[in-house]
Scaffold this motif. Structure first.
Motif, mmCIF file in Angstrom:
data_model
loop_
_atom_site.group_PDB
_atom_site.id
_atom_site.type_symbol
_atom_site.label_atom_id
_atom_site.label_comp_id
_atom_site.label_asym_id
_atom_site.label_seq_id
_atom_site.Cartn_x
_atom_site.Cartn_y
_atom_site.Cartn_z
ATOM 1 N N THR A 46 65.544 -86.541 80.628
ATOM 2 C CA THR A 46 66.251 -85.550 79.817
ATOM 3 C C THR A 46 67.706 -85.410 80.256
ATOM 4 O O THR A 46 68.026 -85.570 81.433
ATOM 5 C CB THR A 46 65.553 -84.174 79.920
ATOM 6 O OG1 THR A 46 66.181 -83.237 79.045
ATOM 7 C CG2 THR A 46 65.587 -83.619 81.339
ATOM 8 N N VAL A 48 70.993 -83.126 81.063
ATOM 9 C CA VAL A 48 71.055 -81.826 81.736
ATOM 10 C C VAL A 48 72.501 -81.343 81.815
ATOM 11 O O VAL A 48 73.437 -82.077 81.485
ATOM 12 C CB VAL A 48 70.464 -81.907 83.164
ATOM 13 C CG1 VAL A 48 68.977 -82.181 83.131
ATOM 14 C CG2 VAL A 48 71.197 -82.961 84.003
ATOM 15 N N VAL A 163 63.703 -78.571 79.410
ATOM 16 C CA VAL A 163 63.434 -79.997 79.564
ATOM 17 C C VAL A 163 62.873 -80.610 78.283
ATOM 18 O O VAL A 163 63.231 -81.726 77.903
ATOM 19 C CB VAL A 163 62.445 -80.213 80.738
ATOM 20 C CG1 VAL A 163 61.902 -81.637 80.749
ATOM 21 C CG2 VAL A 163 63.120 -79.891 82.057
ATOM 22 N N ASN A 259 67.110 -77.128 81.725
ATOM 23 C CA ASN A 259 67.718 -78.466 81.732
ATOM 24 C C ASN A 259 68.937 -78.475 82.654
ATOM 25 O O ASN A 259 70.076 -78.619 82.242
ATOM 26 C CB ASN A 259 68.099 -78.894 80.308
ATOM 27 C CG ASN A 259 69.061 -77.927 79.618
ATOM 28 O OD1 ASN A 259 69.202 -76.772 80.032
ATOM 29 N ND2 ASN A 259 69.714 -78.389 78.577
#
Length: 266
Positions: A46, A48, A163, A259
């Motif tokens: 993911t 971030v 996430v 995130n």
């Protein structure tokens, strides 16, 4: 005297409109400075943000973050000239508001942290002011974006700061590229087999993002209609397979971990 008043009025109007453009520019700088390419959090790939560095910036008196906050507060919504400008603004406004909500309470490990909301529902908190009106994340998404634009892609574009959300990008949404940006975000999301979409040909199971389950009313509360939305974003080979094989629909568990670069797997 009359002409001086007219000139003053025009200067004020142009200044207010400049603030709407200024917010987009400043928000884009925040993304460029603090967005980070994909990492793994709980095994999920993911994108971030470096929230720790954003927090340091936000604590300074005349920082980029403070300037962005002032710019969005001073934005006059009536100055937008087209639906695309308005739509792009509200998506950016939502996503900046999510960041602001996190930063106001950082460090936290989730936007659903008890530090943010005792009932773990931060979306109803009015945390941003725009044109002298306070808004919550829920108001911006449900009452403005979905109601005014009737576009199910919006639920992927608005950030839940988690996430399992679609990956954020290093650029702001813009009126000029909005359609392309929305479609590309969803296309990339469905290629992520840990949170977007996963096809198990052996068990004939199609696992989809929890977002599609949560917002299935946007597709008439029918999985068949929801699938009609999903299919155009898939690659031709998968699309061909799905057209010849019935599948069971399942959904990913939604990981609400922030995130945040600080949450990266060791």
């Amino acid at each position: 005297m009359f002409f001086k008043v007219i000139i003053l009025f025009l200067l004020i109007v142009n200044s207010v409109h400049a603030n709407s453009l200024e917010f987009e520019s400043l928000y884009a700088q925040i993304l460029a400075n603090y967005w980070h390419p994909t990492i793994n959090i709980h095994g999920v790939n993911t994108t971030v943000f470096d929230y720790a560095e954003i927090k340091k910036d936000a604590d300074k008196p005349n920082s980029l973050f403070k300037k962005t906050l002032r710019a969005i507060e001073q934005t006059n919504i009536s100055q937008f000239k087209s639906p695309s400008e308005l739509k792009a603004f509200w998506i950016n406004a939502h996503n900046f508001t999510a960041i602001n909500l996190v930063i106001n309470n950082y460090p936290v490990d989730s936007i659903r942290s008890l530090k943010i909301s005792l009932v773990k529902y931060p979306w109803s908190k009015k945390t941003i002011r725009i044109s002298n009106t306070s808004y919550s994340l829920k108001q911006i998404e449900k009452d403005i974006l979905l109601k005014e634009f009737d576009d199910p892609r919006i639920v992927f574009a608005v950030s839940c700061a988690a996430v399992s959300c679609p990956d954020r990008t290093a650029e702001a949404f813009t009126a000029e590229k909005l359609e392309e940006q929305l479609d590309e975000m969803i296309r990339i999301f469905f290629k992520n087999s840990r949170k977007g979409l996963k096809l198990n040909r052996d068990t004939k199971t199609l696992t989809l993002s929890w977002i599609l389950k949560k917002d299935i009313e946007l597709f008439g509360n029918k999985e068949e209609e929801m699938l009609k939305f999903v299919l155009p974003y898939l690659d031709p080979e998968m699309l061909t397979w799905l057209s010849n094989n019935p599948v069971e629909i399942d959904y990913f568990e939604h990981d609400w971990t922030l995130n945040d670069l600080a949450q990266a797997d060791n």
